[in-house]
Each structure stands twice: as C-alpha cells, then as structure tokens.
Scaffold this motif. Sequence first.
Motif, PDB file in Angstrom:
ATOM      1  N   ARG A 168       0.841  -1.178   0.000  1.00 12.66           N
ATOM      2  CA  ARG A 168       0.000   0.000   0.000  1.00 12.66           C
ATOM      3  C   ARG A 168       0.877   1.229   0.000  1.00 12.66           C
ATOM      4  O   ARG A 168       1.916   1.267   0.677  1.00 12.66           O
ATOM      5  CB  ARG A 168      -0.915   0.026   1.231  1.00 12.66           C
ATOM      6  N   VAL A 169       0.447   2.233  -0.778  1.00 15.26           N
ATOM      7  CA  VAL A 169       1.126   3.529  -0.780  1.00 15.26           C
ATOM      8  C   VAL A 169       0.113   4.567  -0.317  1.00 15.26           C
ATOM      9  O   VAL A 169      -0.999   4.644  -0.861  1.00 15.26           O
ATOM     10  CB  VAL A 169       1.663   3.890  -2.178  1.00 15.26           C
ATOM     11  N   LEU A 170       0.488   5.350   0.676  1.00 16.54           N
ATOM     12  CA  LEU A 170      -0.386   6.385   1.221  1.00 16.54           C
ATOM     13  C   LEU A 170       0.274   7.749   1.096  1.00 16.54           C
ATOM     14  O   LEU A 170       1.500   7.845   1.059  1.00 16.54           O
ATOM     15  CB  LEU A 170      -0.665   6.140   2.706  1.00 16.54           C
ATOM     16  N   LYS A 171      -0.542   8.772   1.087  1.00 17.15           N
ATOM     17  CA  LYS A 171      -0.029  10.128   1.205  1.00 17.15           C
ATOM     18  C   LYS A 171      -0.101  10.534   2.669  1.00 17.15           C
ATOM     19  O   LYS A 171      -0.960  10.049   3.420  1.00 17.15           O
ATOM     20  CB  LYS A 171      -0.857  11.080   0.346  1.00 17.15           C
ATOM     21  N   THR A 172       0.789  11.409   3.076  1.00 12.28           N
ATOM     22  CA  THR A 172       0.796  11.894   4.460  1.00 12.28           C
ATOM     23  C   THR A 172      -0.592  12.404   4.831  1.00 12.28           C
ATOM     24  O   THR A 172      -1.204  13.172   4.077  1.00 12.28           O
ATOM     25  CB  THR A 172       1.829  13.014   4.621  1.00 12.28           C
ATOM     26  N   GLY A 173      -1.073  11.958   5.991  1.00 13.15           N
ATOM     27  CA  GLY A 173      -2.371  12.402   6.476  1.00 13.15           C
ATOM     28  C   GLY A 173      -3.518  11.463   6.154  1.00 13.15           C
ATOM     29  O   GLY A 173      -4.591  11.561   6.759  1.00 13.15           O
ATOM     30  N   GLN A 174      -3.307  10.554   5.203  1.00 19.09           N
ATOM     31  CA  GLN A 174      -4.363   9.604   4.877  1.00 19.09           C
ATOM     32  C   GLN A 174      -4.475   8.544   5.962  1.00 19.09           C
ATOM     33  O   GLN A 174      -3.553   8.339   6.757  1.00 19.09           O
ATOM     34  CB  GLN A 174      -4.082   8.933   3.526  1.00 19.09           C
ATOM     35  N   SER A 175      -5.613   7.863   5.981  1.00 24.01           N
ATOM     36  CA  SER A 175      -5.829   6.807   6.963  1.00 24.01           C
ATOM     37  C   SER A 175      -5.991   5.471   6.251  1.00 24.01           C
ATOM     38  O   SER A 175      -6.314   5.430   5.053  1.00 24.01           O
ATOM     39  CB  SER A 175      -7.063   7.096   7.799  1.00 24.01           C
ATOM     40  N   ASN A 226      -3.809   2.513  16.121  1.00 31.96           N
ATOM     41  CA  ASN A 226      -4.849   1.985  16.976  1.00 31.96           C
ATOM     42  C   ASN A 226      -5.194   0.578  16.500  1.00 31.96           C
ATOM     43  O   ASN A 226      -4.927   0.217  15.344  1.00 31.96           O
ATOM     44  CB  ASN A 226      -6.095   2.889  16.962  1.00 31.96           C
ATOM     45  N   VAL A 227      -5.755  -0.219  17.395  1.00 32.40           N
ATOM     46  CA  VAL A 227      -6.071  -1.605  17.055  1.00 32.40           C
ATOM     47  C   VAL A 227      -7.453  -1.964  17.589  1.00 32.40           C
ATOM     48  O   VAL A 227      -7.976  -1.308  18.493  1.00 32.40           O
ATOM     49  CB  VAL A 227      -5.041  -2.602  17.633  1.00 32.40           C
ATOM     50  N   GLY A 254      -4.920   0.166  12.696  1.00 30.57           N
ATOM     51  CA  GLY A 254      -5.329   1.385  12.014  1.00 30.57           C
ATOM     52  C   GLY A 254      -4.299   2.492  12.135  1.00 30.57           C
ATOM     53  O   GLY A 254      -3.651   2.643  13.162  1.00 30.57           O
ATOM     54  N   LEU A 255      -4.155   3.220  11.027  1.00 27.75           N
ATOM     55  CA  LEU A 255      -3.360   4.438  11.024  1.00 27.75           C
ATOM     56  C   LEU A 255      -4.333   5.569  10.728  1.00 27.75           C
ATOM     57  O   LEU A 255      -4.925   5.623   9.650  1.00 27.75           O
ATOM     58  CB  LEU A 255      -2.274   4.403   9.940  1.00 27.75           C
ATOM     59  N   GLU A 256      -4.543   6.452  11.681  1.00 27.60           N
ATOM     60  CA  GLU A 256      -5.547   7.512  11.511  1.00 27.60           C
ATOM     61  C   GLU A 256      -5.049   8.633  10.611  1.00 27.60           C
ATOM     62  O   GLU A 256      -5.795   9.178   9.807  1.00 27.60           O
ATOM     63  CB  GLU A 256      -5.956   8.059  12.875  1.00 27.60           C
ATOM     64  N   SER A 257      -3.774   8.987  10.754  1.00 29.12           N
ATOM     65  CA  SER A 257      -3.181  10.063   9.961  1.00 29.12           C
ATOM     66  C   SER A 257      -1.739   9.671   9.665  1.00 29.12           C
ATOM     67  O   SER A 257      -0.838   9.944  10.461  1.00 29.12           O
ATOM     68  CB  SER A 257      -3.240  11.386  10.728  1.00 29.12           C
ATOM     69  N   ALA A 258      -1.552   9.009   8.539  1.00 23.64           N
ATOM     70  CA  ALA A 258      -0.243   8.416   8.237  1.00 23.64           C
ATOM     71  C   ALA A 258       0.858   9.466   8.129  1.00 23.64           C
ATOM     72  O   ALA A 258       0.649  10.576   7.607  1.00 23.64           O
ATOM     73  CB  ALA A 258      -0.331   7.608   6.956  1.00 23.64           C
ATOM     74  N   ALA A 259       2.053   9.087   8.604  1.00 25.50           N
ATOM     75  CA  ALA A 259       3.245   9.934   8.535  1.00 25.50           C
ATOM     76  C   ALA A 259       4.361   9.160   7.841  1.00 25.50           C
ATOM     77  O   ALA A 259       4.382   7.924   7.901  1.00 25.50           O
ATOM     78  CB  ALA A 259       3.680  10.339   9.934  1.00 25.50           C
ATOM     79  N   PRO A 260       5.301   9.860   7.196  1.00 27.85           N
ATOM     80  CA  PRO A 260       6.416   9.161   6.531  1.00 27.85           C
ATOM     81  C   PRO A 260       7.177   8.225   7.470  1.00 27.85           C
ATOM     82  O   PRO A 260       7.709   7.201   7.027  1.00 27.85           O
ATOM     83  CB  PRO A 260       7.298  10.319   6.045  1.00 27.85           C
ATOM     84  N   GLY A 262       2.344 -13.703   9.694  1.00 24.22           N
ATOM     85  CA  GLY A 262       1.854 -13.539   8.335  1.00 24.22           C
ATOM     86  C   GLY A 262       3.003 -13.131   7.426  1.00 24.22           C
ATOM     87  O   GLY A 262       4.145 -13.000   7.868  1.00 24.22           O
ATOM     88  N   SER A 263       2.699 -12.922   6.147  1.00 33.65           N
ATOM     89  CA  SER A 263       3.750 -12.620   5.178  1.00 33.65           C
ATOM     90  C   SER A 263       4.032 -11.129   5.031  1.00 33.65           C
ATOM     91  O   SER A 263       4.889 -10.741   4.247  1.00 33.65           O
ATOM     92  CB  SER A 263       3.400 -13.221   3.811  1.00 33.65           C
ATOM     93  N   GLY A 264       3.336 -10.297   5.786  1.00 35.49           N
ATOM     94  CA  GLY A 264       3.691  -8.889   5.859  1.00 35.49           C
ATOM     95  C   GLY A 264       2.925  -7.976   4.933  1.00 35.49           C
ATOM     96  O   GLY A 264       2.373  -8.408   3.911  1.00 35.49           O
ATOM     97  N   THR A 265       2.893  -6.699   5.306  1.00 33.67           N
ATOM     98  CA  THR A 265       2.335  -5.627   4.476  1.00 33.67           C
ATOM     99  C   THR A 265       3.403  -4.554   4.327  1.00 33.67           C
ATOM    100  O   THR A 265       3.880  -4.004   5.321  1.00 33.67           O
ATOM    101  CB  THR A 265       1.088  -4.997   5.126  1.00 33.67           C
ATOM    102  N   GLN A 266       3.779  -4.286   3.068  1.00 30.74           N
ATOM    103  CA  GLN A 266       4.746  -3.230   2.792  1.00 30.74           C
ATOM    104  C   GLN A 266       3.988  -1.907   2.639  1.00 30.74           C
ATOM    105  O   GLN A 266       3.195  -1.759   1.705  1.00 30.74           O
ATOM    106  CB  GLN A 266       5.523  -3.532   1.516  1.00 30.74           C
ATOM    107  N   LEU A 267       4.206  -0.969   3.560  1.00 30.97           N
ATOM    108  CA  LEU A 267       3.507   0.314   3.535  1.00 30.97           C
ATOM    109  C   LEU A 267       4.493   1.441   3.284  1.00 30.97           C
ATOM    110  O   LEU A 267       5.507   1.553   3.978  1.00 30.97           O
ATOM    111  CB  LEU A 267       2.786   0.560   4.858  1.00 30.97           C
ATOM    112  N   SER A 268       4.184   2.263   2.302  1.00 34.64           N
ATOM    113  CA  SER A 268       4.987   3.455   2.033  1.00 34.64           C
ATOM    114  C   SER A 268       4.116   4.674   2.227  1.00 34.64           C
ATOM    115  O   SER A 268       2.998   4.738   1.687  1.00 34.64           O
ATOM    116  CB  SER A 268       5.530   3.437   0.608  1.00 34.64           C
ATOM    117  N   VAL A 269       4.602   5.636   3.009  1.00 38.38           N
ATOM    118  CA  VAL A 269       3.874   6.889   3.225  1.00 38.38           C
ATOM    119  C   VAL A 269       4.691   8.019   2.615  1.00 38.38           C
ATOM    120  O   VAL A 269       5.825   8.280   3.025  1.00 38.38           O
ATOM    121  CB  VAL A 269       3.629   7.148   4.715  1.00 38.38           C
ATOM    122  N   LEU A 270       4.105   8.673   1.611  1.00 40.33           N
ATOM    123  CA  LEU A 270       4.837   9.710   0.880  1.00 40.33           C
ATOM    124  C   LEU A 270       4.550  11.097   1.421  1.00 40.33           C
ATOM    125  O   LEU A 270       3.482  11.328   2.025  1.00 40.33           O
ATOM    126  CB  LEU A 270       4.467   9.640  -0.605  1.00 40.33           C
TER     127      LEU A 270
END
Lengths: 114, 113
Positions: free
Chosen positions: B11-18, B65-66, B77-83, B105-113
């Motif tokens: 998943r790729v998120l922008k800063t501030g997205q949830s 949060n969980v 949960g990520l309410e407001s994603a940060a880099p 599990g096999s993992g989730t690769q998360l990038s926050v731009l």
Amino acid sequence: QQQVKQSPQSLIVQKGGISIINCAYENTAFDYFPWYQQFPGKGPALLIAIRPDVSEKKEGRFTISFNKSAKQFSLHIMDSQPGDSATYFCAASMLFKNTDKLIFGTGTRLQVFP
Amino acid sequence: NAGVTQTPKFRVLKTGQSMTLLCAQDMNHEYMYWYRQDPGMGLRLIHYSVGEGTTAKGEVPDGYNVSRLKKQNFLLGLESAAPSQTSVYFCASTKIGYNEKLFFGSGTQLSVL
C-alpha cells in the motif's frame, strides 16, 4: 536493559562453511531464547529455541550455544547451504504484565554462496 | 490451512491519509500481535491482544490503533499516516502457553509519501 544485541549485521559464507551469529542480553529475567528465520517476502518463522537451564541445543545442522554467566547465546549453522540464505533474528522472552514479552535482536542477513 | 493472512500486501499512502490493515488467523489462537520491521531495528511490537475485545500497547504504539472484535481478526489502524510509518508490518498469533512460538503472516509493505 530489555535490549537484545545481535551481531554481525550481515554475513557471507561459502557453501559447506560454518555460519555463526551472536546475541547478548542484559536482563536476567529473560527465560527463553528463540531464533527466527526469515526468507525474503515472508514472515519470520521459529527455527530453534533454548531455555537457560541447558548450554546447548542441536537440531540437525542448527545449534544454539548458551552462556548464562556471560549472558550470551549464539546460533551455529553447520555445513551452510545456499538455501540457508535468509535473515536470522535472535530473541529473548520474559513474563511481563502476565504475558510473555518477546524482544527481538536487529537481525543478521546471511548469504551462502555456492 | 491458511495460517495467518494479512491484507493488503502493499500500500502507498499520502501523508495524512488513513488506512486499516487486516490480520486473520484460522488457528483459533488467543494471542495476536502487530509488529513493524525496519532496517537495522529488527521487529518492534506495536500493539497486542490476549483475547477477543482486549488490546494492549507494545513498544511503539504511537500513531496506531487496534481492535479485536472477533477472535480470528486483529485490525491495525493508522488515523493520519506519517512518513515515519513507512515500514513492513507483520501480524503474528499464538496460543495460550506457547507465547514464545509466534506464527507470522507474510507482511504488508507500507509506504507513506
């Protein structure tokens, strides 16, 4: 005091050689010491584990050596194979707030070349 | 037997997205955990749960949060994603009395731009 220090960060071994990864801890409350193996793109999986009442545990080519007085333990991989190429994490477990708390080392990337 | 399944894988998120990461296990395990893995820092515990409806903070809980509404699911949960939350996230589970043997599990690769 809850850290587990792992070295080296990376290791290159020739096929058939011995791979040795070392870990050290400070907190004597730790009572279980597992090693996890992680292949690229996968989650870690339990490889072998030891309790502090024994000094060595062997499972096939994998051996844990444990030195309680020095607060150190190590993983030895005998006759290393290219299929052993993975990241290895040591860990230490202690009871914390009525549940076991697992603290991981920083990992060692092992590459075994033919 | 699927074991521990994480979605999404990337998943790729922008800063501030949830967003919410889902972990599901089919082994009837009581304990579930969320870890993050960063280069040179190993695996660090974010939050964990010892049973349905209960959660607790780990080493690095800030910004997350969980929830554990069902025994087989553990949501992060990520309410407001940060880099600084760019990482690989792993879910794990185990049964009572076997806390030291975690099934990942096999993992989730998360990038926050």
